[in-house]
Design a protein around this motif. Structure first.
Motif, PDB file in Angstrom:
ATOM      1  N   LEU A  84       0.829  -1.210   0.000  1.00  0.00           N
ATOM      2  CA  LEU A  84       0.000   0.000   0.000  1.00  0.00           C
ATOM      3  C   LEU A  84       0.862   1.258   0.000  1.00  0.00           C
ATOM      4  O   LEU A  84       0.595   2.213  -0.746  1.00  0.00           O
ATOM      5  N   SER A  89      -3.070   2.863  -2.596  1.00  0.00           N
ATOM      6  CA  SER A  89      -4.199   2.087  -2.084  1.00  0.00           C
ATOM      7  C   SER A  89      -5.127   1.579  -3.185  1.00  0.00           C
ATOM      8  O   SER A  89      -5.653   0.474  -3.091  1.00  0.00           O
ATOM      9  N   TYR A  93      -5.888  -2.405  -3.433  1.00  0.00           N
ATOM     10  CA  TYR A  93      -7.237  -2.714  -2.936  1.00  0.00           C
ATOM     11  C   TYR A  93      -8.074  -3.378  -4.026  1.00  0.00           C
ATOM     12  O   TYR A  93      -8.826  -4.331  -3.767  1.00  0.00           O
ATOM     13  N   PRO A 135      -5.039  -6.305   2.607  1.00  0.00           N
ATOM     14  CA  PRO A 135      -4.852  -4.850   2.446  1.00  0.00           C
ATOM     15  C   PRO A 135      -6.073  -3.995   2.770  1.00  0.00           C
ATOM     16  O   PRO A 135      -5.969  -2.765   2.769  1.00  0.00           O
ATOM     17  N   GLY A 139      -5.584  -0.302   4.062  1.00  0.00           N
ATOM     18  CA  GLY A 139      -5.905   0.619   2.975  1.00  0.00           C
ATOM     19  C   GLY A 139      -6.940   1.646   3.393  1.00  0.00           C
ATOM     20  O   GLY A 139      -6.837   2.830   3.056  1.00  0.00           O
ATOM     21  N   ASN A 140      -7.953   1.212   4.160  1.00  0.00           N
ATOM     22  CA  ASN A 140      -8.954   2.151   4.668  1.00  0.00           C
ATOM     23  C   ASN A 140      -8.305   3.232   5.531  1.00  0.00           C
ATOM     24  O   ASN A 140      -8.591   4.429   5.398  1.00  0.00           O
ATOM     25  N   ARG A 142      -5.258   4.235   5.541  1.00  0.00           N
ATOM     26  CA  ARG A 142      -4.386   5.075   4.720  1.00  0.00           C
ATOM     27  C   ARG A 142      -5.201   6.103   3.936  1.00  0.00           C
ATOM     28  O   ARG A 142      -4.828   7.278   3.821  1.00  0.00           O
ATOM     29  N   ILE A 143      -6.323   5.680   3.378  1.00  0.00           N
ATOM     30  CA  ILE A 143      -7.168   6.578   2.598  1.00  0.00           C
ATOM     31  C   ILE A 143      -7.806   7.641   3.489  1.00  0.00           C
ATOM     32  O   ILE A 143      -7.879   8.821   3.118  1.00  0.00           O
ATOM     33  N   VAL A 234      -3.200   8.104  -3.179  1.00  0.00           N
ATOM     34  CA  VAL A 234      -4.060   6.936  -3.003  1.00  0.00           C
ATOM     35  C   VAL A 234      -4.234   6.157  -4.295  1.00  0.00           C
ATOM     36  O   VAL A 234      -4.306   4.938  -4.309  1.00  0.00           O
ATOM     37  N   GLY A 388       0.774   2.829   6.029  1.00  0.00           N
ATOM     38  CA  GLY A 388       0.396   1.497   5.565  1.00  0.00           C
ATOM     39  C   GLY A 388       1.013   0.402   6.410  1.00  0.00           C
ATOM     40  O   GLY A 388       0.342  -0.561   6.798  1.00  0.00           O
TER      41      GLY A 388
END
Length: 459
Positions: A84, A89, A93, A135, A139-140, A142-143, A234, A388
């Motif tokens: 990630l 992401s 993802y 991930p 990933g959530n 990170r976003i 992202v 990440g």
């Protein structure tokens, strides 16, 4: 007579456009994708009631099958975090969504094999599905760190985290009906097809803050000035600048007392999650003697309360922060209050009234949701270059509970013949989460690290 000239704004001054709200579309997409991810896990618990009889599984074997997903899910957390941070992401993802959907469809076809081979095939596909989904929550996190200012992260994280409850609300009754009408194999096929459709929507919806076609400059500035890490790409398709020594970075993260306390707390809270995702429908079916259809419907009631609690916890946390309370108090207070409410499930051991059981479980699930602010805390504390990786490490520790909880409860139920001690075990983990956050974590603040970086390279 010459009338005096009225004071009017200069025509040279442009009216500043109102900020767009693209970030709400982003968190909605995270909520939907996470709901499908948890729906894939709920599917096994609902279908497992049917195929455990067909494949002649006892509680221990069923517990190991429930845990199969988490073995690979946990093992994939650190590699997923690294991917990630390096590739972005969006593409990582997307690959995750496609892979877990294919695994779900294939698991349905495994049902045509002889019993022993079917068990082995489904277990193997659950391992692959767990690896594919590793991930999702890093990933959530990170976003959200990229798209939301600090004062809005509690709500944003609570929204996508509430997917674990909504997945039971939506998928438990739906999959219960599908299993009753067309058999457990159809559950896997339906989830596989729906997941592939989700991948198409994800590809069209998710972009980085600076590259989203629908965002305006006003919203981008609002996010950045509020503490959003908009420099994170992202939607990157190429390699990004990342820490050079990942293992060294992991050692630094593990040496920090605050983060270790957060990891321990997440393990305890995730124990409650996996009880509700795996053994709770079985509890209703075997201990409370409900049919598969009723089990699916009634599993959704506490889950709905958990969803309300999950969103409420994030809203309360953000309100406390805006009211002037410290970040530590604003994040910890809902966690402590929620875990105390979760202990209510022990009351189910002392009543035979089905209605009271559902009330107590609903209260416990509401509390679990209200206190599930771990991903918000990770967005608040992660070093900017390691969001990440730290999210992966956090999810790794948390989802060790996905391995231990189904197995521990399986052995407890087989040994005692009831869920009495299992509920005490789960409630005890809620109390341990309070210990972790109150006495180990300390002040919540962003960890600052200086790490050597490697430059991005063209693909």
């Amino acid at each position: 007579m010459i009338l005096p000239r009225m004071n009017r704004p200069s025509e040279d001054v442009l009216v500043r456009p109102r900020p767009t709200r693209v970030r709400y579309l982003i968190v909605l997409m995270l909520f939907v994708a996470s709901s499908f991810s948890y729906g894939d896990r709920v599917m096994l618990s609902i279908a497992g009631i049917a195929f455990s009889r067909e494949l002649h599984m006892d509680a221990v074997r069923l517990g190991y099958l429930f845990s199969g997903f988490s073995w690979a899910y946990v093992a994939g957390q650190l590699p997923a975090g690294g991917l990630l941070d390096r590739f972005g992401s969006k593409p990582v993802y997307l690959a995750s969504i496609v892979c877990w959907s294919v695994c779900a469809a294939l698991a349905g076809f495994a049902g045509f094999l002889p019993a022993t081979a079917a068990f082995a095939a489904i277990f193997g596909l659950r391992l692959l599905s767990g690896l594919a989904q590793s991930p999702v929550f890093p990933g959530n996190g990170r976003i959200v760190a990229s798209w939301f200012p600090t004062a809005e992260r509690g709500r944003a994280s609570a929204i996508f985290n509430s997917s674990q409850y909504f997945s039971l609300v939506l998928f438990a009754p739906l999959l219960g009906e599908i299993t009753d009408k067309w058999g457990w194999k159809a559950c896997f096929w339906c989830m596989g097809a729906a997941g592939l459709a989700l991948g198409w929507v994800w590809q069209r919806t998710i972009h980085g803050v600076k590259g989203h076609p629908r965002i305006n400059q006003a919203e981008a500035e609002h996010i950045e000035q509020g503490g959003g890490l908009t420099s994170i790409d992202v939607g990157a398709g190429g390699k990004q600048e990342t820490p050079r020594l990942t293992l060294a970075a992991v050692r630094v993260l593990l040496s920090n007392r605050m983060l270790v306390g957060i990891y321990i707390g997440q393990y305890c809270i995730t124990t409650l999650t996996w009880f509700f995702l795996t053994w709770f429908p079985v509890y209703l079916s075997t201990a409370r003697h409900l049919s598969i259809v009723k089990t699916g419907v009634l599993s959704a009631v506490p889950a709905l309360c958990g969803m309300v609690g999950g969103i409420s916890g994030g809203v309360v946390s953000d309100k406390l922060l805006r009211a002037g309370y410290s970040l530590s108090f604003a994040r910890k207070a809902p966690i402590v209050a929620g875990m105390l409410l979760s202990v209510a499930m022990i009351g189910c051991n002392y009543t035979n009234a089905q209605g009271l059981v559902m009330v107590l479980m609903s209260l416990a699930f509401f509390g679990k949701g209200f206190g599930a602010l771990g991903w918000t805390v990770i967005a608040d504390t992660s070093p900017k270059a390691l969001i990440g990786i730290n999210g992966g490490l956090f999810n790794l520790f948390g989802n060790v509970a996905g391995i231990t909880t189904p197995i521990f409860i399986g052995y407890i139920v087989k040994r005692t013949g009831s869920f009495h001690d299992a509920l005490i075990f789960v409630a005890g983990m809620a109390l341990l989460a309070i210990v972790a956050y109150v006495w180990i974590v300390g002040d919540i603040e962003r960890l600052q690290l200086e790490l050597p970086m490697r430059k991005a390279r063209a693909v």
